[in-house]
Design a protein around this motif. Structure first.
Motif, mmCIF file in Angstrom:
data_model
loop_
_atom_site.group_PDB
_atom_site.id
_atom_site.type_symbol
_atom_site.label_atom_id
_atom_site.label_comp_id
_atom_site.label_asym_id
_atom_site.label_seq_id
_atom_site.Cartn_x
_atom_site.Cartn_y
_atom_site.Cartn_z
ATOM 1 N N LYS A 57 1.819 0.858 -4.234
ATOM 2 C CA LYS A 57 2.196 -0.141 -3.247
ATOM 3 C C LYS A 57 1.794 -1.510 -3.773
ATOM 4 O O LYS A 57 0.896 -1.617 -4.624
ATOM 5 C CB LYS A 57 1.531 0.142 -1.912
ATOM 6 N N PRO A 58 2.432 -2.578 -3.307
ATOM 7 C CA PRO A 58 2.069 -3.929 -3.775
ATOM 8 C C PRO A 58 0.631 -4.260 -3.411
ATOM 9 O O PRO A 58 0.123 -3.824 -2.369
ATOM 10 C CB PRO A 58 3.067 -4.831 -3.038
ATOM 11 N N SER A 59 -0.025 -5.021 -4.288
ATOM 12 C CA SER A 59 -1.396 -5.443 -4.004
ATOM 13 C C SER A 59 -1.414 -6.359 -2.797
ATOM 14 O O SER A 59 -0.492 -7.149 -2.568
ATOM 15 C CB SER A 59 -1.986 -6.168 -5.216
ATOM 16 N N SER A 60 -2.465 -6.258 -2.013
ATOM 17 C CA SER A 60 -2.619 -7.149 -0.859
ATOM 18 C C SER A 60 -2.969 -8.543 -1.345
ATOM 19 O O SER A 60 -3.461 -8.757 -2.457
ATOM 20 C CB SER A 60 -3.714 -6.625 0.062
ATOM 21 N N GLU A 61 -2.709 -9.522 -0.499
ATOM 22 C CA GLU A 61 -3.000 -10.911 -0.880
ATOM 23 C C GLU A 61 -4.484 -11.103 -1.142
ATOM 24 O O GLU A 61 -4.886 -11.880 -2.007
ATOM 25 C CB GLU A 61 -2.536 -11.852 0.235
ATOM 26 N N GLU A 119 -1.314 6.633 -11.424
ATOM 27 C CA GLU A 119 -2.442 6.122 -12.192
ATOM 28 C C GLU A 119 -2.873 7.116 -13.267
ATOM 29 O O GLU A 119 -3.331 6.735 -14.339
ATOM 30 C CB GLU A 119 -3.623 5.758 -11.294
ATOM 31 N N ALA A 172 -6.501 -8.997 -2.463
ATOM 32 C CA ALA A 172 -6.856 -8.475 -3.784
ATOM 33 C C ALA A 172 -6.549 -9.484 -4.850
ATOM 34 O O ALA A 172 -7.211 -9.512 -5.864
ATOM 35 C CB ALA A 172 -6.105 -7.177 -4.050
#
Length: 533
Positions: free
Chosen positions: A527-531, A386, A533
């Motif tokens: 990491k992939p965003s959570s559902e 980031e 989010a």
């Protein structure tokens, strides 16, 4: 005063406007700034520097630039007529004329213009016209990187080192990376070797350059150097493998046909004295190609490989692959597997001493892949992405603003440039221009050379021959404009070149960001965003 892309506030002028006032090229103004300590300092610095108009006008009244700079432009224009695209031969002729008075293929006008120029400064001026810093020889970015790496290596004594470059080209690495000591080179291209030798003599350096193929006909076969530097040719399959299979230089194994870079690497190592260092610039693919696995492993086992440093894309002249600097050393006490290999990231703005680095245990490298890519081992030390994304986003915003600012300086036209235009062939018959190898040059002060060249490139005539189409400079039509308007158009084309460069940097930043994102997913920084989010 111009309202074009280089326009300055009242009382201030840009480099482009100084060039118009003086009747010279931008390159000439750049030369003045470098060469003359009394040239007015910019009032506003940075890429688009602005200068005080009165101070510039007072400086221009001196006799010095009037006599020198038009000659530089005249010389390069004449060289293009006599030598065409053979830039190395042209510059070698200039250097040897300044050095020894050899005429070569130089025309009378070029010789007359060179007569009043001091040797090194005269050659530097013509090199500037030729664009040597961007299109010929090893880039200065790579020279600085190699120099930084060498400066950080331990030296056993303070005596001036002996330096060898077996693919020296015009000498950018050989002449500049180590300022002292005896320098030896070999180069396949005879004109490049001539230019390297003459440049060295003009600089007062002790240099000997021999002509020939270093792999097939090593001119320094028995010579051992303190330092070997090299940016070898890339992607050459016909490097002589069939004739050199039993060559003693292959201490780590005979390279395959597709691993010519590893042949050069071992050639450089063969010329090291005990305790000496070799720094070789290689494409990043050499670090992990399957065909080179055995040789890479043997280098590590024998203790030859000390360091691999990653450089950014764009530091090589002949290709866009990112480069690695491989540092080899021949140990005095005999080779043995080292405890670790240093992996360094020199792709950022930090100096070598401050660059991110990690010592990788040799045992970790000696797996089935023997991947020597620094990025693989530096990933764990990288900052969270980031932070990197913020930096990249800021840079992309700056580039986008430059892009929009440049394009906003153009306005709608009327569908035609001038009431009349003229064919290049008509200008040739009138003796106003010449065309050599389909490249056009002005022979009169009435026609701006850059304006002429740009219009021919962008709007050249097309003819058919042997079933294909090609551009014919003689058929191009050139609008009839006064000199001031010609220069405005030439500067507009130059502005578009800057836009194109901005687009290339944006594209590279985008690719780099995607590569960082993939690596960050692998090492856990993303990491992939959570559902939810």
């Amino acid at each position: 005063m111009s309202n074009g892309p280089d326009a300055a506030p009242p009382g201030l002028v840009s480099s482009a406007e100084i060039a118009r006032i003086a009747g010279v090229t931008r390159a000439a103004v750049s030369n003045w700034r470098k060469r003359y300590s009394d040239f007015p300092a910019p009032v506003v610095g940075g890429r688009n520097a602005q200068f005080d108009l009165q101070a510039v006008q007072a400086w221009l009244q001196s006799e010095r630039p009037v006599s020198e700079t038009p000659g530089e432009t005249q010389i390069w224009a004449g060289l293009r007529l006599t030598h065409g695209n053979d830039v190395q031969a042209a510059l070698a002729d200039v250097a040897e004329f300044l050095l020894h008075g050899h005429i070569g293929r130089l025309g009378v006008r070029e010789r007359q213009a060179l007569q009043g120029m001091p040797g090194p400064e005269g050659l530097d001026a013509v090199l500037e016209q030729a664009g040597i810093g961007t299109s010929l020889g090893t880039t200065q970015s790579l020279v600085r990187a190699v120099g930084a790496v060498i400066a950080g290596l331990p030296r056993q004594n303070s005596a001036p080192p002996t330096v060898l470059d077996p693919a020296c080209g015009i000498g950018n690495l050989l002449l500049d990376v180590v300022p002292e000591g005896t320098k030896l080179g070999q180069e396949l291209n005879r004109d490049a070797a001539r230019l390297c030798q003459a440049r060295a003599q003009l600089m007062g350096l002790e240099v000997t350059v021999k002509v020939g193929d270093s792999l097939r006909a090593d001119a320094w076969k028995t010579y051992l150097a303190d330092i070997v530097v090299c940016e070898p040719p890339v992607g050459i399959n016909d490097w002589g493998r069939e004739d050199l299979l039993l060559d003693p230089r292959w201490e780590f194994g005979a390279p395959t046909k597709g691993e010519g870079e590893l042949a050069w690497l071992q050639h450089c190592y063969a010329h090291l004295r005990p305790g000496g260092y070799a720094v070789i610039a290689l494409p990043q693919s050499v670090a992990n190609r399957k065909s080179g696995t055995r040789i890479r492993a043997e280098m590590i086992r024998r203790g030859a490989l000390k360091q691999v440093a990653a450089l950014p894309a764009g530091v090589a002249t002949t290709h866009q692959q990112p480069l690695h600097l491989w540092v080899l050393s021949r140990d005095e006490e005999g080779g043995k597997t080292p405890d670790s290999i240093r992996m360094v990231d020199l792709s950022g703005p930090t100096a070598d001493a401050l660059a991110p680095s990690v010592e990788v245990p040799a045992i970790e490298l000696l797996d089935e892949f023997v991947d020597l890519s620094p990025g693989r081992y530096l990933a764990a030390q990288q900052r969270p992405p980031e932070i990197e994304y913020t930096r990249v986003a800021q840079r992309m915003a700056e580039l986008t603003a430059q892009f929009n600012e440049t394009l906003a300086q153009f306005q709608p036209g009327e569908g035609k440039i001038a009431e009349t235009d003229v064919r290049v062939s008509d200008l040739m018959r009138a003796g106003l221009v010449t065309v050599t190898r389909n490249e056009v040059s002005s022979k009169t002060e009435q026609i701006d050379d850059e304006f002429l060249r740009r219009f021919v490139q962008a709007h050249g005539g097309t003819v058919r021959g042997s079933g294909s189409f090609r551009t014919d400079a003689r058929g191009a039509r050139i609008p009839q404009l006064d000199k001031a308007d010609q220069r405005r158009y030439a500067e507009a084309f130059a502005a578009l070149d800057e836009v194109e460069a901005t687009l290339r940097e944006l594209s590279q930043l985008g690719r780099d960001t995607l590569a960082e994102a993939r690596q960050a997913l692998v090492n856990g920084w993303l990491k992939p965003s959570s559902e939810e989010a």
